[in-house]
Design an enzyme around this catalytic site. Structure first.
Site, PDB file in Angstrom:
ATOM      1  N   LYS A  42      40.236-112.229 -65.981  1.00  0.00           N
ATOM      2  CA  LYS A  42      41.080-112.757 -67.026  1.00  0.00           C
ATOM      3  C   LYS A  42      42.239-113.563 -66.439  1.00  0.00           C
ATOM      4  O   LYS A  42      42.846-114.368 -67.107  1.00  0.00           O
ATOM      5  CB  LYS A  42      41.684-111.606 -67.848  1.00  0.00           C
ATOM      6  CG  LYS A  42      40.683-110.736 -68.527  1.00  0.00           C
ATOM      7  CD  LYS A  42      41.444-109.563 -69.223  1.00  0.00           C
ATOM      8  CE  LYS A  42      40.484-108.457 -69.573  1.00  0.00           C
ATOM      9  NZ  LYS A  42      41.241-107.244 -70.004  1.00  0.00           N
ATOM     10  N   GLY A  43      42.573-113.287 -65.172  1.00  0.00           N
ATOM     11  CA  GLY A  43      43.823-113.763 -64.597  1.00  0.00           C
ATOM     12  C   GLY A  43      44.069-115.263 -64.683  1.00  0.00           C
ATOM     13  O   GLY A  43      45.209-115.698 -64.789  1.00  0.00           O
ATOM     14  N   GLU A  99      41.044-120.427 -60.166  1.00  0.00           N
ATOM     15  CA  GLU A  99      41.420-119.023 -59.963  1.00  0.00           C
ATOM     16  C   GLU A  99      42.937-118.866 -60.031  1.00  0.00           C
ATOM     17  O   GLU A  99      43.685-119.805 -59.793  1.00  0.00           O
ATOM     18  CB  GLU A  99      40.924-118.546 -58.591  1.00  0.00           C
ATOM     19  CG  GLU A  99      39.844-117.496 -58.638  1.00  0.00           C
ATOM     20  CD  GLU A  99      40.262-116.135 -59.212  1.00  0.00           C
ATOM     21  OE1 GLU A  99      41.080-116.067 -60.148  1.00  0.00           O
ATOM     22  OE2 GLU A  99      39.745-115.134 -58.697  1.00  0.00           O
ATOM     23  N   ASP A 100      43.350-117.659 -60.325  1.00  0.00           N
ATOM     24  CA  ASP A 100      44.784-117.378 -60.346  1.00  0.00           C
ATOM     25  C   ASP A 100      45.332-117.202 -58.933  1.00  0.00           C
ATOM     26  O   ASP A 100      46.372-117.750 -58.590  1.00  0.00           O
ATOM     27  CB  ASP A 100      45.086-116.140 -61.207  1.00  0.00           C
ATOM     28  CG  ASP A 100      44.206-114.935 -60.885  1.00  0.00           C
ATOM     29  OD1 ASP A 100      43.327-115.029 -59.995  1.00  0.00           O
ATOM     30  OD2 ASP A 100      44.384-113.888 -61.526  1.00  0.00           O
ATOM     31  N   LYS A 131      47.606-116.130 -50.943  1.00  0.00           N
ATOM     32  CA  LYS A 131      48.273-115.223 -50.001  1.00  0.00           C
ATOM     33  C   LYS A 131      47.495-115.274 -48.689  1.00  0.00           C
ATOM     34  O   LYS A 131      46.629-114.418 -48.451  1.00  0.00           O
ATOM     35  CB  LYS A 131      48.207-113.783 -50.518  1.00  0.00           C
ATOM     36  CG  LYS A 131      49.124-113.423 -51.645  1.00  0.00           C
ATOM     37  CD  LYS A 131      49.035-111.899 -51.851  1.00  0.00           C
ATOM     38  CE  LYS A 131      49.371-111.483 -53.238  1.00  0.00           C
ATOM     39  NZ  LYS A 131      49.086-110.049 -53.488  1.00  0.00           N
ATOM     40  N   PHE A 152      52.866-108.168 -54.196  1.00  0.00           N
ATOM     41  CA  PHE A 152      52.071-108.102 -55.422  1.00  0.00           C
ATOM     42  C   PHE A 152      52.831-108.771 -56.562  1.00  0.00           C
ATOM     43  O   PHE A 152      53.953-108.385 -56.882  1.00  0.00           O
ATOM     44  CB  PHE A 152      51.720-106.653 -55.773  1.00  0.00           C
ATOM     45  CG  PHE A 152      50.587-106.584 -56.742  1.00  0.00           C
ATOM     46  CD1 PHE A 152      49.262-106.643 -56.291  1.00  0.00           C
ATOM     47  CD2 PHE A 152      50.817-106.505 -58.105  1.00  0.00           C
ATOM     48  CE1 PHE A 152      48.202-106.617 -57.193  1.00  0.00           C
ATOM     49  CE2 PHE A 152      49.761-106.486 -59.003  1.00  0.00           C
ATOM     50  CZ  PHE A 152      48.457-106.539 -58.550  1.00  0.00           C
ATOM     51  N   VAL A 153      52.199-109.778 -57.151  1.00  0.00           N
ATOM     52  CA  VAL A 153      52.889-110.563 -58.180  1.00  0.00           C
ATOM     53  C   VAL A 153      52.193-110.429 -59.528  1.00  0.00           C
ATOM     54  O   VAL A 153      50.985-110.189 -59.607  1.00  0.00           O
ATOM     55  CB  VAL A 153      52.973-112.051 -57.776  1.00  0.00           C
ATOM     56  CG1 VAL A 153      53.897-112.229 -56.586  1.00  0.00           C
ATOM     57  CG2 VAL A 153      51.605-112.647 -57.489  1.00  0.00           C
ATOM     58  N   ASP A 159      48.033-109.716 -63.756  1.00  0.00           N
ATOM     59  CA  ASP A 159      48.385-108.414 -64.311  1.00  0.00           C
ATOM     60  C   ASP A 159      48.582-107.364 -63.238  1.00  0.00           C
ATOM     61  O   ASP A 159      48.167-107.512 -62.098  1.00  0.00           O
ATOM     62  CB  ASP A 159      47.260-107.917 -65.224  1.00  0.00           C
ATOM     63  CG  ASP A 159      46.054-107.421 -64.431  1.00  0.00           C
ATOM     64  OD1 ASP A 159      45.584-108.172 -63.554  1.00  0.00           O
ATOM     65  OD2 ASP A 159      45.614-106.286 -64.672  1.00  0.00           O
ATOM     66  N   ARG A 165      50.605-109.961 -68.142  1.00  0.00           N
ATOM     67  CA  ARG A 165      49.918-111.259 -68.129  1.00  0.00           C
ATOM     68  C   ARG A 165      50.667-112.301 -68.953  1.00  0.00           C
ATOM     69  O   ARG A 165      50.546-113.499 -68.737  1.00  0.00           O
ATOM     70  CB  ARG A 165      48.508-111.136 -68.717  1.00  0.00           C
ATOM     71  CG  ARG A 165      47.547-110.294 -67.911  1.00  0.00           C
ATOM     72  CD  ARG A 165      46.114-110.513 -68.448  1.00  0.00           C
ATOM     73  NE  ARG A 165      45.190-109.489 -68.010  1.00  0.00           N
ATOM     74  CZ  ARG A 165      44.548-109.477 -66.842  1.00  0.00           C
ATOM     75  NH1 ARG A 165      44.745-110.452 -65.976  1.00  0.00           N
ATOM     76  NH2 ARG A 165      43.715-108.512 -66.531  1.00  0.00           N
TER      77      ARG A 165
HETATM   78  P1  IMP Z   1      40.410-111.234 -53.605  1.00  0.00           P
HETATM   79  O1  IMP Z   1      38.942-111.068 -53.850  1.00  0.00           O
HETATM   80  O2  IMP Z   1      40.964-110.147 -52.758  1.00  0.00           O
HETATM   81  O3  IMP Z   1      40.768-112.617 -53.095  1.00  0.00           O
HETATM   82  O4  IMP Z   1      41.112-110.933 -54.974  1.00  0.00           O
HETATM   83  C1  IMP Z   1      41.411-111.853 -55.917  1.00  0.00           C
HETATM   84  C2  IMP Z   1      41.737-111.138 -57.196  1.00  0.00           C
HETATM   85  O5  IMP Z   1      42.556-109.972 -56.980  1.00  0.00           O
HETATM   86  C3  IMP Z   1      42.550-112.032 -58.076  1.00  0.00           C
HETATM   87  O6  IMP Z   1      41.731-112.831 -58.894  1.00  0.00           O
HETATM   88  C4  IMP Z   1      43.392-111.055 -58.857  1.00  0.00           C
HETATM   89  O7  IMP Z   1      42.695-110.620 -59.989  1.00  0.00           O
HETATM   90  C5  IMP Z   1      43.595-109.895 -57.917  1.00  0.00           C
HETATM   91  N1  IMP Z   1      44.888-109.990 -57.228  1.00  0.00           N
HETATM   92  C6  IMP Z   1      45.097-110.195 -55.908  1.00  0.00           C
HETATM   93  N2  IMP Z   1      46.402-110.211 -55.600  1.00  0.00           N
HETATM   94  C7  IMP Z   1      47.062-110.034 -56.760  1.00  0.00           C
HETATM   95  C8  IMP Z   1      48.457-109.975 -57.115  1.00  0.00           C
HETATM   96  O8  IMP Z   1      49.390-110.117 -56.303  1.00  0.00           O
HETATM   97  N3  IMP Z   1      48.717-109.774 -58.435  1.00  0.00           N
HETATM   98  C9  IMP Z   1      47.746-109.629 -59.382  1.00  0.00           C
HETATM   99  N4  IMP Z   1      46.431-109.690 -59.100  1.00  0.00           N
HETATM  100  C10 IMP Z   1      46.096-109.878 -57.801  1.00  0.00           C
HETATM  101 MG    MG Z   2      41.434-112.853 -60.961  1.00  0.00          MG
END
Ligand code: IMP
Ligand code: MG
Length: 175
Positions: A42-43, A99-100, A131, A152-153, A159, A165
């Protein structure tokens, strides 16, 4: 106690300004033909809504996918599953994954491999936040809004346990 909001990392104005810049880059890079913005629920729903409206050409089509990664709420486990797939055929089209945030890179590297198999004309990634310190799997990202430190944001679609959100700024969640 988790869940305490602390400082604003990015204000709504900063985000809107950067989204306009990204949209201008995308318009320049995709001169003609329709482009599919494939957004990850959803992000990314807030980011894709603003990004799409900031692009005035070419034709923009908006599609959603949902992906779950198993793990606790703040980290990816490394196991990714599609819980809602596209209902369009992207073969032969320009596709931009929206992507968020990229954290470990697990979600996006999985998604990119999956969509690549469907033979789009081009496939690239736009993320609002990155990140880089947290990367476990390399991912090539064409458009990055902001590189942020390992915190963590929440807000602007992001969320923690489904809360925050709706905030228009992006804030650091205190531990
Ligand atoms: P990845 O697979 O570890 O790159 O994770 C990406 C997903 O983790 C994102 O689409 C978010 O849903 C979640 N995520 C990672 N870091 C954060 C954060 O700081 N705040 C909120 N969601 C996060
Ligand atoms: Mg996401």
């Amino acid at each position: 106690m988790p869940g305490q909001l602390t400082r604003i990392l990015l204000t709504s104005d900063q985000i809107q300004q950067r989204v306009r810049e990204l949209a201008a880059d995308i318009e320049r890079d995709y001169a003609d033909g329709p482009i599919y913005l494939v957004s990850v629920l959803k992000g990314a729903f807030v980011f894709v809504a603003d990004l799409a409206r900031a692009i005035t050409r070419p034709a923009v089509r908006i599609e959603f996918m949902a992906i779950s990664s198993y793990g606790d709420q703040k980290t990816s486990s490394g196991q990714v599953k599609v819980t809602r797939d596209l209902d369009v055929n992207i073969e032969g089209y320009d596709v931009l994954i929206v992507e968020d945030i990229i954290d470990s890179g697990v979600t996006l590297s999985y998604l990119k491999r999956l969509l690549e198999q469907r033979k789009p004309k081009s496939l690239a990634i736009a993320t609002l936040l990155d990140k880089p310190e947290r990367r476990m799997q390399p991912v090539e990202v064409k458009y990055v809004g902001f590189r942020i430190p390992d915190e963590f944001v929440v807000g602007y679609g992001l969320d923690f346990a489904e809360d925050y959100r709706n905030l228009s700024d992006i804030r650091v969640l205190g531990a």
